[in-house]
Motif scaffolding. Structure first.
Motif, PDB file in Angstrom:
ATOM      1  N   PRO A  67      26.766 -40.825 -14.009  1.00 19.03           N
ATOM      2  CA  PRO A  67      26.526 -41.642 -12.866  1.00 19.03           C
ATOM      3  C   PRO A  67      27.481 -41.561 -11.834  1.00 19.03           C
ATOM      4  N   VAL A  68      27.432 -40.967 -10.818  1.00 21.13           N
ATOM      5  CA  VAL A  68      28.212 -40.976  -9.884  1.00 21.13           C
ATOM      6  C   VAL A  68      27.635 -41.427  -8.352  1.00 21.13           C
ATOM      7  N   VAL A  69      28.494 -41.710  -7.494  1.00 20.61           N
ATOM      8  CA  VAL A  69      27.908 -42.087  -6.073  1.00 20.61           C
ATOM      9  C   VAL A  69      28.465 -41.005  -5.072  1.00 20.61           C
ATOM     10  N   VAL A  70      27.599 -40.642  -4.116  1.00 21.98           N
ATOM     11  CA  VAL A  70      28.001 -39.784  -3.029  1.00 21.98           C
ATOM     12  C   VAL A  70      27.923 -40.684  -1.325  1.00 21.98           C
ATOM     13  N   ALA A  71      28.934 -40.800  -0.997  1.00 18.45           N
ATOM     14  CA  ALA A  71      28.640 -41.699   0.232  1.00 18.45           C
ATOM     15  C   ALA A  71      29.235 -40.982   1.424  1.00 18.45           C
ATOM     16  N   GLY A  72      28.663 -41.094   2.347  1.00 19.56           N
ATOM     17  CA  GLY A  72      28.847 -40.584   3.766  1.00 19.56           C
ATOM     18  C   GLY A  72      27.860 -40.078   4.795  1.00 19.56           C
ATOM     19  N   PRO A  73      28.012 -39.398   5.759  1.00 21.86           N
ATOM     20  CA  PRO A  73      27.031 -38.701   6.672  1.00 21.86           C
ATOM     21  C   PRO A  73      26.231 -38.033   5.908  1.00 21.86           C
ATOM     22  N   ALA A  74      24.805 -37.808   6.369  1.00 21.57           N
ATOM     23  CA  ALA A  74      23.716 -36.828   5.366  1.00 21.57           C
ATOM     24  C   ALA A  74      24.133 -35.501   5.302  1.00 21.57           C
ATOM     25  N   PRO A  75      24.473 -34.806   6.520  1.00 21.06           N
ATOM     26  CA  PRO A  75      24.996 -33.443   6.308  1.00 21.06           C
ATOM     27  C   PRO A  75      26.053 -33.167   5.338  1.00 21.06           C
ATOM     28  N   ALA A  76      26.980 -33.758   5.473  1.00 22.52           N
ATOM     29  CA  ALA A  76      28.262 -33.686   4.756  1.00 22.52           C
ATOM     30  C   ALA A  76      27.911 -34.081   3.349  1.00 22.52           C
TER      31      ALA A  76
ATOM     32  N   LEU B  25      30.709 -49.363  -7.934  1.00 23.66           N
ATOM     33  CA  LEU B  25      31.904 -49.051  -9.053  1.00 23.66           C
ATOM     34  C   LEU B  25      32.161 -50.343  -9.798  1.00 23.66           C
ATOM     35  N   ARG B  26      32.325 -51.396  -9.013  1.00 20.57           N
ATOM     36  CA  ARG B  26      32.744 -52.679  -9.625  1.00 20.57           C
ATOM     37  C   ARG B  26      31.614 -53.238 -10.411  1.00 20.57           C
ATOM     38  N   ASP B  27      30.304 -53.052  -9.791  1.00 19.10           N
ATOM     39  CA  ASP B  27      29.357 -53.559 -10.775  1.00 19.10           C
ATOM     40  C   ASP B  27      28.898 -52.558 -11.952  1.00 19.10           C
ATOM     41  N   HIS B  28      29.739 -51.846 -12.287  1.00 18.52           N
ATOM     42  CA  HIS B  28      29.698 -50.957 -13.534  1.00 18.52           C
ATOM     43  C   HIS B  28      28.337 -50.077 -13.508  1.00 18.52           C
ATOM     44  N   GLN B  29      28.014 -49.751 -12.179  1.00 17.78           N
ATOM     45  CA  GLN B  29      26.955 -48.917 -12.249  1.00 17.78           C
ATOM     46  C   GLN B  29      27.047 -47.253 -12.082  1.00 17.78           C
ATOM     47  N   ALA B  30      28.364 -46.999 -11.971  1.00 13.62           N
ATOM     48  CA  ALA B  30      28.599 -45.641 -11.701  1.00 13.62           C
ATOM     49  C   ALA B  30      30.249 -45.285 -12.006  1.00 13.62           C
ATOM     50  N   TYR B  31      30.816 -44.346 -12.448  1.00 15.32           N
ATOM     51  CA  TYR B  31      31.905 -44.002 -12.981  1.00 15.32           C
ATOM     52  C   TYR B  31      32.742 -43.721 -11.637  1.00 15.32           C
ATOM     53  N   ALA B  32      32.349 -42.906 -10.729  1.00 16.43           N
ATOM     54  CA  ALA B  32      33.108 -42.610  -9.792  1.00 16.43           C
ATOM     55  C   ALA B  32      32.300 -42.333  -8.401  1.00 16.43           C
ATOM     56  N   ALA B  33      32.875 -42.136  -7.363  1.00 16.43           N
ATOM     57  CA  ALA B  33      32.312 -42.049  -5.962  1.00 16.43           C
ATOM     58  C   ALA B  33      32.943 -41.121  -5.235  1.00 16.43           C
ATOM     59  N   PHE B  34      32.232 -40.113  -4.537  1.00 17.04           N
ATOM     60  CA  PHE B  34      32.566 -38.925  -3.695  1.00 17.04           C
ATOM     61  C   PHE B  34      32.332 -39.519  -2.336  1.00 17.04           C
ATOM     62  N   VAL B  35      33.391 -39.963  -1.482  1.00 16.52           N
ATOM     63  CA  VAL B  35      33.111 -40.473  -0.096  1.00 16.52           C
ATOM     64  C   VAL B  35      33.647 -39.671   0.834  1.00 16.52           C
ATOM     65  N   ILE B  36      33.052 -39.212   1.757  1.00 15.87           N
ATOM     66  CA  ILE B  36      33.263 -38.529   2.943  1.00 15.87           C
ATOM     67  C   ILE B  36      33.541 -39.453   4.009  1.00 15.87           C
TER      68      ILE B  36
END
Length: 324
Positions: A43-52, A80-91
């Motif tokens: 489980p990871v998170v991807v955050a940022g504008p949709a195209p990127a 991440l703080r809620d222990h729902q993912a291990y890492a996040a890729f933030v654009i």
């Protein structure tokens, strides 16, 4: 004429063969999970504008990650703080950045950090583990004795204590004392745990009760074979599948998921939740341990009922002659 026993040479050969067979089974059980670590629906998170964000997702290895989308860095960090993912890729405006939660798994944080280096992305640890144990080695090494002592306590209660209610009480006393003392060592002395002492004490106490109760309960209803079965399930199978030093999603599946339904895997996950995430994500492993604890204690009482059942020689009705 006295019955002849098996020749000592035959017994020695059978012992040697049996132990080698057990060795052949145990070595891959312990070595294979460690040798095949890799992300599998991590489980990871991807955050940022949709195209990127879409472009970044397209470059991630297929099947390695289970991706959750977030609108921005703040939302990703909350996951991440809620222990729902291990890492996040933030654009962001200046390019990609990587946020980790090393408290969930230092091993995953290290793997993601290596990926970030290839992206020339800065790394920020949003939910760290203990500063005195940055690699998590102390957590993993310190958790194993908790499992071994709980197994020993359950076996001792099953073998050395006669009264079933006394065994029942012994399991509860052991669980309470283990929960009170172990965090003093791991948190106050060694510094491998952070967070609230009482939450950590409750997690360790529940884990100790679950393991000791399982061994005692199976010993009560099945004797020594029951104790052997408990040791096999809890330690010999449960320990290599627990992912205490890694993450369940790094193990070959379905074994990583199976390990979380065994006491050591559930106990490690519960203690990470209480120590590094203020209890977030604790519900699942807590319910698993509660089920083991309750089942073990009920089996101890079932063993008491079984031993109280009168035999034909003890039953008064059995001594009354049948009517002619």
């Amino acid at each position: 004429m006295p019955r002849q026993g098996r020749p000592p040479l035959l017994i020695a050969v059978l012992i040697g063969v049996g132990i080698v067979v057990a060795q052949a089974l145990l070595v891959p059980l312990f070595a294979a999970p460690a040798a095949n670590l890799g992300p599998r629906d991590l489980p990871v998170v991807v955050a940022g504008p949709a195209p990127a964000a879409e472009s970044l997702v397209a470059h991630l290895p297929p099947g390695a990650f289970e991706i959750t989308r977030a609108p921005d860095a703040a939302a990703a960090d909350a996951l991440l703080r809620d222990h729902q993912a291990y890492a996040a890729f933030v654009i962001g405006p200046t390019g990609p950045a990587v946020h980790t939660a090393s408290g969930a798994s230092p091993t995953v944080a290290q793997l993601v950090g290596q990926a970030a280096a290839g992206m020339n992305a800065p790394v920020t640890d949003i939910a760290p583990g203990s500063p005195d144990d940055p690699r998590g080695a102390g957590f993993a090494s310190g958790f194993l004795p908790l499992a071994l002592t709980a197994l020993a306590a359950g076996a001792a209660l099953a073998l050395l204590v006669r009264g079933h209610w006394a065994r029942f009480a012994g399991v509860l006393v052991f669980g309470v004392l283990a929960g009170a003392v172990a965090p003093l060592v791991l948190q106050q002395w060694l510094g491998v745990l952070t967070g609230d002492y009482l939450l950590n004490a409750a997690a360790i106490g529940l884990f100790a009760t679950a393991v000791a109760g399982t061994v005692t309960g199976l010993g009560a209803v099945a004797g020594r074979p029951g104790i052997g079965l408990a040791v096999l399930a809890v330690f010999l199978v449960g320990n290599p599948l627990s992912a205490v030093s890694a993450a369940p999603e790094l193990l070959p599946q379905p074994w990583g998921a199976v390990g979380q339904f065994l006491p050591i895997g559930a106990g490690g996950s519960l203690l990470r939740s209480t120590a590094f995430f203020d209890g977030a994500g604790a519900a699942g492993p807590a319910w698993v341990l509660l089920a083991y604890a309750a089942l073990g204690l009920l089996l101890a009482l079932a063993g008491a009922v079984r031993t109280r059942r009168p035999t034909p020689a003890q039953d008064p009705a059995a001594r009354v002659p049948a009517a002619l």
